[in-house]
Design an enzyme around this catalytic site. Sequence first.
Site: not given
Length: 230
Positions: A40, A116, A113, A204, A54
Amino acid sequence: MAKPFQLFVTGTDTGVGKTQASCALLSLLADAGLEPQGFKPYESGCERLSAPADTLALRAAARSQWPVEQLCPHRFRAPLAPGIAARRLGREPRWDTTLAAWERLRHGSVIVEGAGGLFVPIDSQRDIIDLIAALRLPVLLVARAGLGTLNHTALSLRALAERNVKVSAVLLSRATPARDPSERDNRLWLEERHGLQVLGPVPFLKDPRRRHAAFRAALGPLVPHRVRGR
């Protein structure tokens, strides 16, 4: 020798489940004995710069011991787009630092990753889509399952096509407890209109373990030679 499994996980927006999808993929790759890494390169909203949440989640899912500095070279406290967070600090994230970090990872199995959506700025000249194009990786596009996703997903797919980026699949993820009546139609419409593999929707689930398992189940078809039953 088999080519390493590499994929860039991006989304139609923030908060659609990119990190959860990335962690699920990394855990599947780790189960398959592929010794993956989660990369990331830009993370914002870090309470502690030494412990970006993250990135640490990706590292744990990959069962990796690599230093945070190599897995996430650009970290910011402000919960803003990386380029904007950097500008507030009077800094410019070095592009060559990003590429050097990728060079150390690119020979193995990697899940990258983004931050946004595609047009989130990462520095004064580049957006996430420029990073995807530079790394030359296929994309998993994570999108919300319900109303509004047809427009957001179509715009993202068009932008990726204009840059000749291959899209391996679209993953639909439910962001709220309520089931949207458009979910089934959305999946079928995206498959028919864009000719892509559409996975999910991931339900979810409040329990993190069940949510992780649901992402693994949805993404399993993307991972070759995965170990079953874990």
